[in-house]
Design an enzyme around this catalytic site. Structure first.
Site, PDB file in Angstrom:
ATOM      1  N   HIS A  21       0.786  -1.245   0.000  1.00 26.13           N
ATOM      2  CA  HIS A  21       0.000   0.000   0.000  1.00 26.13           C
ATOM      3  C   HIS A  21       0.818   1.295   0.000  1.00 26.13           C
ATOM      4  O   HIS A  21       0.251   2.361  -0.249  1.00 26.13           O
ATOM      5  CB  HIS A  21      -0.950   0.067   1.200  1.00 26.13           C
ATOM      6  CG  HIS A  21      -1.732  -1.174   1.452  1.00 26.13           C
ATOM      7  ND1 HIS A  21      -2.510  -1.779   0.492  1.00 26.13           N
ATOM      8  CD2 HIS A  21      -1.861  -1.950   2.574  1.00 26.13           C
ATOM      9  CE1 HIS A  21      -3.095  -2.851   1.010  1.00 26.13           C
ATOM     10  NE2 HIS A  21      -2.703  -2.980   2.264  1.00 26.13           N
ATOM     11  N   ASP A  79       3.710  -8.706   1.019  1.00 25.57           N
ATOM     12  CA  ASP A  79       4.285  -9.518   2.094  1.00 25.57           C
ATOM     13  C   ASP A  79       3.357 -10.626   2.572  1.00 25.57           C
ATOM     14  O   ASP A  79       3.806 -11.729   2.894  1.00 25.57           O
ATOM     15  CB  ASP A  79       4.722  -8.644   3.273  1.00 25.57           C
ATOM     16  CG  ASP A  79       3.633  -7.688   3.756  1.00 25.57           C
ATOM     17  OD1 ASP A  79       2.512  -7.706   3.211  1.00 25.57           O
ATOM     18  OD2 ASP A  79       3.915  -6.912   4.686  1.00 25.57           O
TER      19      ASP A  79
END
Length: 555
Positions: free
Chosen positions: A80, A236
């Protein structure tokens, strides 16, 4: 050999994996986070590159023969974040991170501009996503916005420096709010809502695709072949899922890093955003996932440790000694503790940052008042008669304290950047063991509330593996298993997580194949079962946990 590089919030981790998928070497380098104003969370992208080069230099000094055999590398990273580049590929401002909460107003503006945005992106729009950050920059830093030529995610900025390509992968791109997640392609409608277009975006690939080879200068500096392929990689969470073979529908992952993530793989796009669940693309073709994201997880442990001046491992040991199972047959060992110095790997707030990001900075109280007059009755912590059923603080009972783990706001299921942490039930006899037990339980109860949202969204959950730094503690695992009322699997290499997943994607970029068939499951080290007595206790305590949030933050 295959490299996996995981660009986290507090550090970068690099692993070297061989053809048998064994991890042969690893290194890391730490970062700092800047909180220049309340709700803000930023990093200088230069730190990421410097840290990655430091980690690679350590590997080169210790294992030059391994690096000389590298065939491919994979990248994973914090999702993000907004890295804004000008026409010369220079960074225009510090990167705005995933846990930044400044753009709540812009989230509402996006939903007005694109009424069906939730179904397109698979989630409610939250300040952590990339798109509202760009609207904020356009509104508050227009001179910078005018210069923006490319917007990259954190790991993809590293890629630009490694191989000179503007590229991303489907899983990471899902968290921008610009990807049509079902179609796995950029949405011109969503980009246009932010006054952007396709030229501002990198090319999107599957995580197992090649995005080119390393630049010659990087190959020389790092001691790897110039033919080294750079795989698409993953966000991740998706990379962590690959590390423990969470690829098929119903397989689950509980990630205990700076943030906490409950991740369930799926073979279809099944969006249910109104329950606070994110539905994103997985990093493998024709796969998606649902997940909850809790902004503070293992970081709560390091916050508590720094507050009392002890190590995380010592505090967990104290909590286990005081609150561990009475029956020796059900008592769970601590496992490898957090060594001294490891607290800094998960800092929610470094020293000095507390004053920069107070629980309620000036003006924030009015934005999210605990409760106005007359509203208290709407959300009573406990009604009369419920006290005996679900006592918040039983005399001398297990875990008298209640901890709300919202140190940096919350995303799932509440979507409230103004929520803050709370420790309720302090007495003159409260000690550090009580405090750590409350923190361990508070994070577990938060996961339990998130799991309920997944169930309400119709998500089916089968086996769940635990990864991340917090997976060191099997005592915490017993609390989590009991709060979630499900078996949790702890595998070898669970702390490496995303970096190992990135290395596996690098292997796929070279060799291909079905990951469900080619990747071996990491050996199981522990299977933690829920304790029935604890499960019953946490079912009651979850009622108090929810009402405490309502009383403090629902206004």
């Amino acid at each position: 050999m295959y490299l996996g590089i995981d660009l986290g919030t507090s550090s970068v981790k690099v692993v070297v994996m061989d053809e048998t998928f064994a991890t042969l070497a690893s290194s890391s380098s730490d970062f700092t986070v800047s909180n220049p104003q309340p709700l803000w969370s930023e990093q200088d992208p230069a730190q990421w590159w410097q840290g990655t080069c430091v980690a690679m230099a350590e590997l080169k000094a210790k294992h030059p023969q391994l690096l000389a055999q590298v065939k491919a590398m994979g990248l994973s990273g914090q999702q993000h974040g907004a890295v804004l580049l000008d026409k010369n590929n220079q960074v225009l401002r510090p990167a705005i991170l995933w846990n930044d909460g400044r753009s709540m107003a812009e989230c509402a503006e996006l939903e007005q501009r694109v009424p069906n945005i939730r179904q397109l992106v698979g989630a409610r729009i939250v300040p952590g996503f990339t798109a509202p950050k760009l609207l904020w920059v356009a509104k508050h830093e227009p001179d910078i916005f005018k210069q923006v030529t490319k917007v990259l995610l954190p790991k993809d900025y590293l890629r630009l420096l490694i191989n000179g390509e503007f590229a991303s992968d489907m899983s990471d791109a899902s968290g921008t709010c610009w990807l049509n997640v079902a179609k796995r392609e950029w949405s011109e409608e969503l980009l246009s809502a932010c006054d952007l277009n396709l030229t501002h975006m990198p090319t999107v690939y599957e995580g197992s695709d090649s995005t080119g080879t390393v630049l010659p200068a990087v190959a020389r500096e790092w001691g790897i072949p110039a033919t080294t392929i750079v795989a698409g990689g993953a966000g991740d969470n998706a990379a962590g899922a690959i590390s423990v073979n969470v690829t098929e529908a119903g397989q689950g992952l509980l990630s205990l890093g700076t943030s906490g993530v409950y991740f369930i793989a799926d073979d279809e796009y099944r969006a249910n955003p109104d329950q606070g669940v994110h539905t994103f693309a997985h990093c493998l073709p024709n796969r998606w996932h649902q997940m909850n994201c809790h902004l503070s997880a293992a970081s709560c442990l390091s916050w508590a440790a720094e507050l009392v001046g002890e190590s995380v491992g010592d505090l967990i040991a104290k909590a286990e000694k005081k609150f561990g199972m009475d029956d020796a047959s059900t008592k769970i060992p601590l496992g490898p503790p957090f060594s001294k110095g490891e607290v800094s790997k998960f800092p929610p707030l470094t020293k000095g940052e507390v004053s920069k990001s107070p629980p309620f900075a000036k003006g924030e109280v009015s934005r999210s008042p605990p409760l106005s007059k007359g509203e208290v009755s709407k959300f009573p912590p406990l009604t009369k008669g419920e006290v005996s059923k679900s006592p918040p603080f039983a005399k001398g009972g297990r875990g008298d304290l209640l901890f709300l783990p919202y140190l940096t706001g919350e995303r799932s299921p509440h979507n409230n950047p103004y929520a803050r942490g709370a420790l309720i039930g302090l007495t003159p006899n409260t000690d550090s063991a009580d405090m750590m037990q409350a923190v361990l339980e508070g994070v577990a109860l938060n996961f339990a509330e998130g799991q309920a949202a997944l169930y309400q969204a119709g998500v089916k959950i089968n086996a769940v593996s635990v990864v991340g730094g917090g997976a060191r503690s099997l005592y915490w695992g017993k609390i989590l298993a009991s709060a979630l009322q499900r078996e949790l699997t702890y595998r070898k290499d669970r702390e490496v997580g995303a970096a190992l997943g990135a290395a596996r994607l690098a292997w796929l970029a070279v060799n291909g194949g079905d990951p469900a068939k080619v990747f071996p499951l990491s050996p199981v080290e522990e299977i933690v079962q829920p304790n029935p007595n604890l499960a019953a206790h946490y079912t009651k305590k979850l009622v108090t946990f929810k009402k405490a949030y309502q009383a403090l933050f629902s206004g």
